[in-house]
Write a protein that holds these residues in place. Structure first.
Motif, PDB file in Angstrom:
ATOM      1  N   VAL A 180       5.118  12.593  -1.966  1.00 59.16           N
ATOM      2  CA  VAL A 180       5.335  14.047  -1.975  1.00 59.16           C
ATOM      3  C   VAL A 180       6.569  14.420  -2.815  1.00 59.16           C
ATOM      4  N   GLY A 181       7.115  13.418  -3.502  1.00 56.93           N
ATOM      5  CA  GLY A 181       8.230  13.665  -4.419  1.00 56.93           C
ATOM      6  C   GLY A 181       9.573  13.874  -3.745  1.00 56.93           C
ATOM      7  N   ALA A 182       9.752  13.312  -2.549  1.00 63.40           N
ATOM      8  CA  ALA A 182      11.031  13.487  -1.845  1.00 63.40           C
ATOM      9  C   ALA A 182      12.073  12.490  -2.350  1.00 63.40           C
ATOM     10  N   ILE A 183      13.338  12.926  -2.358  1.00 62.70           N
ATOM     11  CA  ILE A 183      14.433  11.990  -2.635  1.00 62.70           C
ATOM     12  C   ILE A 183      14.598  11.137  -1.381  1.00 62.70           C
ATOM     13  N   GLN A 184      14.686   9.836  -1.549  1.00 61.22           N
ATOM     14  CA  GLN A 184      14.782   8.978  -0.361  1.00 61.22           C
ATOM     15  C   GLN A 184      16.082   8.180  -0.339  1.00 61.22           C
ATOM     16  N   VAL A 185      16.758   8.232   0.795  1.00 62.35           N
ATOM     17  CA  VAL A 185      17.936   7.398   1.019  1.00 62.35           C
ATOM     18  C   VAL A 185      17.605   6.539   2.229  1.00 62.35           C
ATOM     19  N   ALA A 186      17.660   5.220   2.063  1.00 60.42           N
ATOM     20  CA  ALA A 186      17.237   4.344   3.153  1.00 60.42           C
ATOM     21  C   ALA A 186      18.253   3.242   3.380  1.00 60.42           C
ATOM     22  N   GLY A 187      18.218   2.686   4.560  1.00 61.16           N
ATOM     23  CA  GLY A 187      19.084   1.556   4.896  1.00 61.16           C
ATOM     24  C   GLY A 187      18.603   0.953   6.192  1.00 61.16           C
ATOM     25  N   SER A 188      18.407  -0.350   6.198  1.00 62.13           N
ATOM     26  CA  SER A 188      17.930  -0.991   7.417  1.00 62.13           C
ATOM     27  C   SER A 188      18.767  -2.216   7.722  1.00 62.13           C
ATOM     28  N   THR A 189      18.945  -2.466   9.003  1.00 59.82           N
ATOM     29  CA  THR A 189      19.662  -3.692   9.400  1.00 59.82           C
ATOM     30  C   THR A 189      18.706  -4.878   9.415  1.00 59.82           C
ATOM     31  N   GLN A 190      17.421  -4.604   9.188  1.00 59.23           N
ATOM     32  CA  GLN A 190      16.441  -5.693   9.121  1.00 59.23           C
ATOM     33  C   GLN A 190      16.332  -6.150   7.672  1.00 59.23           C
ATOM     34  N   ASN A 191      16.851  -7.355   7.397  1.00 60.40           N
ATOM     35  CA  ASN A 191      16.857  -7.814   6.008  1.00 60.40           C
ATOM     36  C   ASN A 191      15.464  -7.993   5.429  1.00 60.40           C
ATOM     37  N   THR A 192      14.484  -8.175   6.295  1.00 56.72           N
ATOM     38  CA  THR A 192      13.121  -8.341   5.786  1.00 56.72           C
ATOM     39  C   THR A 192      12.582  -7.031   5.220  1.00 56.72           C
ATOM     40  N   GLN A 193      13.141  -5.911   5.644  1.00 57.07           N
ATOM     41  CA  GLN A 193      12.627  -4.620   5.184  1.00 57.07           C
ATOM     42  C   GLN A 193      13.421  -4.050   4.011  1.00 57.07           C
ATOM     43  N   THR A 194      14.647  -4.549   3.824  1.00 53.90           N
ATOM     44  CA  THR A 194      15.485  -4.013   2.732  1.00 53.90           C
ATOM     45  C   THR A 194      14.782  -4.126   1.366  1.00 53.90           C
ATOM     46  N   PRO A 195      14.110  -5.257   1.044  1.00 50.39           N
ATOM     47  CA  PRO A 195      13.423  -5.311  -0.267  1.00 50.39           C
ATOM     48  C   PRO A 195      12.373  -4.223  -0.429  1.00 50.39           C
ATOM     49  N   PHE A 196      11.670  -3.880   0.651  1.00 52.28           N
ATOM     50  CA  PHE A 196      10.664  -2.821   0.559  1.00 52.28           C
ATOM     51  C   PHE A 196      11.329  -1.489   0.238  1.00 52.28           C
ATOM     52  N   PHE A 197      12.454  -1.243   0.896  1.00 50.17           N
ATOM     53  CA  PHE A 197      13.174   0.000   0.634  1.00 50.17           C
ATOM     54  C   PHE A 197      13.697   0.030  -0.806  1.00 50.17           C
ATOM     55  N   ILE A 198      14.197  -1.131  -1.258  1.00 46.47           N
ATOM     56  CA  ILE A 198      14.722  -1.180  -2.631  1.00 46.47           C
ATOM     57  C   ILE A 198      13.598  -0.889  -3.625  1.00 46.47           C
ATOM     58  N   ALA A 199      12.413  -1.407  -3.310  1.00 44.58           N
ATOM     59  CA  ALA A 199      11.284  -1.207  -4.223  1.00 44.58           C
ATOM     60  C   ALA A 199      10.813   0.247  -4.227  1.00 44.58           C
ATOM     61  N   ALA A 200      10.904   0.913  -3.091  1.00 44.99           N
ATOM     62  CA  ALA A 200      10.240   2.210  -2.974  1.00 44.99           C
ATOM     63  C   ALA A 200      11.180   3.415  -2.919  1.00 44.99           C
TER      64      ALA A 200
ATOM     65  N   ALA B 205       4.323   0.129  -4.643  1.00 48.99           N
ATOM     66  CA  ALA B 205       5.795  -0.007  -4.670  1.00 48.99           C
ATOM     67  C   ALA B 205       6.185  -1.103  -5.652  1.00 48.99           C
ATOM     68  N   ALA B 206       5.431  -2.207  -5.654  1.00 43.86           N
ATOM     69  CA  ALA B 206       5.752  -3.316  -6.559  1.00 43.86           C
ATOM     70  C   ALA B 206       5.591  -2.878  -8.004  1.00 43.86           C
ATOM     71  N   TYR B 207       4.603  -2.070  -8.283  1.00 44.48           N
ATOM     72  CA  TYR B 207       4.379  -1.588  -9.656  1.00 44.48           C
ATOM     73  C   TYR B 207       5.605  -0.824 -10.153  1.00 44.48           C
ATOM     74  N   ARG B 208       6.134   0.032  -9.274  1.00 49.53           N
ATOM     75  CA  ARG B 208       7.317   0.806  -9.679  1.00 49.53           C
ATOM     76  C   ARG B 208       8.552  -0.074  -9.805  1.00 49.53           C
ATOM     77  N   ALA B 209       8.700  -1.005  -8.821  1.00 50.42           N
ATOM     78  CA  ALA B 209       9.916  -1.824  -8.789  1.00 50.42           C
ATOM     79  C   ALA B 209       9.971  -2.811  -9.945  1.00 50.42           C
ATOM     80  N   PHE B 210       8.807  -3.312 -10.361  1.00 48.34           N
ATOM     81  CA  PHE B 210       8.809  -4.376 -11.362  1.00 48.34           C
ATOM     82  C   PHE B 210       8.702  -3.871 -12.798  1.00 48.34           C
ATOM     83  N   ARG B 211       8.743  -2.560 -12.976  1.00 49.09           N
ATOM     84  CA  ARG B 211       8.764  -2.068 -14.349  1.00 49.09           C
ATOM     85  C   ARG B 211      10.117  -2.421 -14.964  1.00 49.09           C
ATOM     86  N   ILE B 212      10.073  -2.915 -16.212  1.00 45.70           N
ATOM     87  CA  ILE B 212      11.326  -3.357 -16.833  1.00 45.70           C
ATOM     88  C   ILE B 212      12.111  -2.134 -17.301  1.00 45.70           C
ATOM     89  N   ARG B 213      13.153  -1.790 -16.541  1.00 49.26           N
ATOM     90  CA  ARG B 213      13.973  -0.631 -16.896  1.00 49.26           C
ATOM     91  C   ARG B 213      15.416  -1.034 -17.149  1.00 49.26           C
TER      92      ARG B 213
END
Lengths: 309, 305
Positions: A180-200, B205-213
């Motif tokens: 929906v085009g929202a600006i997202q600020v995220a942070g989790s104490t679960q290290n397994t989820q941090t990569p997902f947040f970083i990606a998205a 999400a992976a598609y967006r994250a893995f784009r070379i920027r």
């Protein structure tokens, strides 16, 4: 105290007490130095600088700001998340931006209601507080994920803050908010989820940045002092890692051998492995041997065979 | 020197009345009465005094857990044995108290759940009654919630009364079929459906994250590619064959370090594991500091100063 108490990981207790002392000492130091011009410097945290930008955007678009404190129960993590949301709400209240705070735990919901309501009162804007803006959705993980995703889609939130304990639902939230085009600020104490947040997500608070957030935002001496205490702890831990690595390496590679008593003679035993070293033993004491467990009388009403009277 | 009185751990039978017994009902009613009394007392307490009372209660409740953790644990002591000395007796009492504290917390959680359900009702009943946008969804939610509560409670009562005779599907009544349909047939499957959606979200999400920027995303992409390839049997086999040709099967050859598996393990053990441990340390330390501040009521929540 009996001898059996000494070998149950006392060094960990000592360390926790020392670390606690660091935090309390620095809080005291920060309170004492308040207004003296020697305030502590905190480095820039991009995710927290983005809060005002996100709320400003939501205000311009006339859409709500969404906050989710994770799916954990009422603990230090969710309290920290609610603290940060208090700051977000403070800014949102000034701009009259609508907020939505979705909770998965009834206790967190109750505390969130209080904190958000108090924030509006403190700002002198009680009339802007909408009781339904803080909502309990469900305590089932995916029912909660569905409810929050529905809220994001229906209300087209302009900014989303996901801070707290997240598990498999983290990516559902992040991707839905992204759609929906929202600006997202995220942070989790679960290290397994941090990569997902970083990606998205647009901004992510990693590890203890999550705990540094309220100090960064409010600059309260108590919080800033606590943050400095945390840095002292980190430096101590780094020193311990360095010392432990060197000491263990020295003990293993220097050819030191254990000595065993064979009758009246001391003879060389087997060469030490990492788990034989002094430092390893301090942090991971052995389980007690059966002969070390003291004999006790049976409790009143219990027979020797172990059955009740 | 033992300065604490030599005491047997107190019996907790008082708090463990059998379910459904007269004693349990008396206890429950007494607890409600005492709770109401405390609530009235708290409401009538001058506002200036409320905060110190809450600080004191927080300190005592937190202090109990701190003491439970700090107090030495006796080796091999169980409930059927007498403690050797006062230190062991106190430890036993603290362990028993932890169970009681856990139950108190469960009761508080149960009460708070009512507030949660009230919130759901207020938001969705209001939307339905005022015919606001998407009121139909709210109606579905309210009907589902009522159906689940009715069937769940009916099934529980039925099971208690029948003492487990409905264990086999042949002897099921309306309540068991209802629960099976709503819970196992619908809710669990809807949960699974939501969980499955993650697979598609990972892709986008992976598609967006893995784009070379930037340099960082390029490193991320390269690492991810190595990890993915190294976990694919064919790629791993191919890389192993190439390395074997170079080394001639010599296990001590330096080139062995460059097989896909070796690189994957190096990334995992040398780069990833320490990074995650460092992050976890940060989180634990932050949690400790936060815990101390909450226990000692050193900060005000919500950005207050």
């Amino acid at each position: 105290m009996g001898e059996q108490y000494y070998d149950t990981g006392w060094i960990s207790i000592l360390l926790v007490l020392l670390f606690s002392a660091f935090v309390l000492f620095n809080i005291r130091r920060a309170i004492a130095s308040k207004g003296s011009g020697k305030e502590v410097y905190i480095r820039r945290i991009a995710g927290l600088n983005a809060i005002e930008e996100a709320i400003g955007r939501a205000t311009e678009m006339g859409r709500p700001v969404l906050m989710v404190p994770g799916i954990g129960g009422l603990n230090a993590i969710s309290m920290q998340a609610l603290n940060i949301f208090g700051h977000v709400t403070k800014t949102a209240a000034r701009f009259a931006t609508p907020i939505r705070l979705c909770c998965a735990d009834a206790a967190v919901y109750t505390v969130a209601q209080e904190i958000i309501s108090e924030t509006y009162q403190r700002e002198g804007l009680s009339e802007r507080f909408d009781q339904d803006s803080v909502r309990f959705i469900s305590d089932r993980q995916f029912a909660f994920a569905t409810g929050v995703s529905g809220t994001i889609h229906r209300e087209k939130v302009a900014a989303a803050f996901f801070l707290g304990e997240f598990f498999a639902e983290s990516l559902i939230f992040a991707e839905t908010a992204n759609s929906v085009g929202a600006i997202q600020v995220a942070g989790s104490t679960q290290n397994t989820q941090t990569p997902f947040f970083i990606a998205a997500c647009d901004y992510v608070l990693i590890s203890d940045e999550f705990y540094a957030a309220s100090a960064y935002l409010s600059r309260q001496p108590v919080l800033v002092g606590s943050l400095v205490g945390q840095d002292w702890i980190k430096m101590t831990v780094m020193g311990m890692i360095l010392f432990g690595s060197l000491a263990s390496t020295f003990e293993v590679v220097s050819g030191l051998k254990t000595q065993e008593r064979d009758g009246t003679q001391l003879v060389d035993g087997e060469r030490k492995s990492i788990s034989d070293t002094w430092f390893y033993h301090q942090l991971k004491p052995d389980a007690p041997k059966p002969e070390e467990i003291p004999q006790r009388e049976p409790a009143d009403g219990v027979t020797e065979e172990g059955g009740g009277a | 020197m033992n300065f604490l009185p030599l005491a047997q751990a107190p019996s907790l039978q008082f708090f463990q009345a059998p379910g459904g017994s007269q004693q349990a009902y008396i206890m429950a009613l007494s607890a409600i009465f005492v709770g109401l009394l405390l609530m009235v007392a708290m409401f009538n307490t001058p506002i200036k005094l409320r905060r110190p009372i809450i600080i004191l209660l927080t300190f005592l409740a937190g202090g109990f857990y701190v003491l439970s953790w700090l107090w030495p644990l006796p080796l091999g002591l169980d409930a059927s044995q007498k403690p050797l000395n006062s230190v062991e007796a106190v430890s036993l009492t603290l362990q028993d108290g932890t169970t009681v504290m856990g139950k108190i917390l469960q009761v508080i959680q149960g009460i708070l759940l009512f507030l949660g359900v009230y919130s759901v009702l207020r938001v969705h009943a209001g939307r339905f009654l005022k015919r606001q946008k998407d009121w139909a969804f709210s109606l579905v939610l309210l009907c589902s919630m009522m159906a689940m509560i009715t069937v769940g409670y009916g099934e529980y009562i039925d099971n208690v009364r029948s003492a487990g005779v409905h264990a086999n599907a042949e002897s099921w009544t309306f309540w068991q079929y209802g629960k099976d349909f709503l819970f196992d047939g619908m809710l669990q499957n809807m949960d699974a459906a939501m969980f499955s959606i993650i697979a598609f979200f990972i892709l986008s999400a992976a598609y967006r994250a893995f784009r070379i920027r930037s340099i960082e995303s390029t490193i991320l992409l390269a690492s991810a590619l190595i990890m993915i390839l190294a976990l694919m049997g064919l790629a791993e086999y191919g890389s192993g064959q190439v390395i074997e040709r170079i080394t001639g099967g010599d296990p001590s050859h330096f080139a062995n370090n460059f097989s896909l598996t070796s690189i994957r393990l190096w990334i995992r053990d040398t780069l990833q594991a320490p990074s995650i441990r460092a992050l976890e340390w940060g989180i634990f330390i932050g949690g400790l500091a936060m815990g101390i501040r909450l226990w000692l009521s050193l900060e005000r929540s919500g950005g207050g100063s």
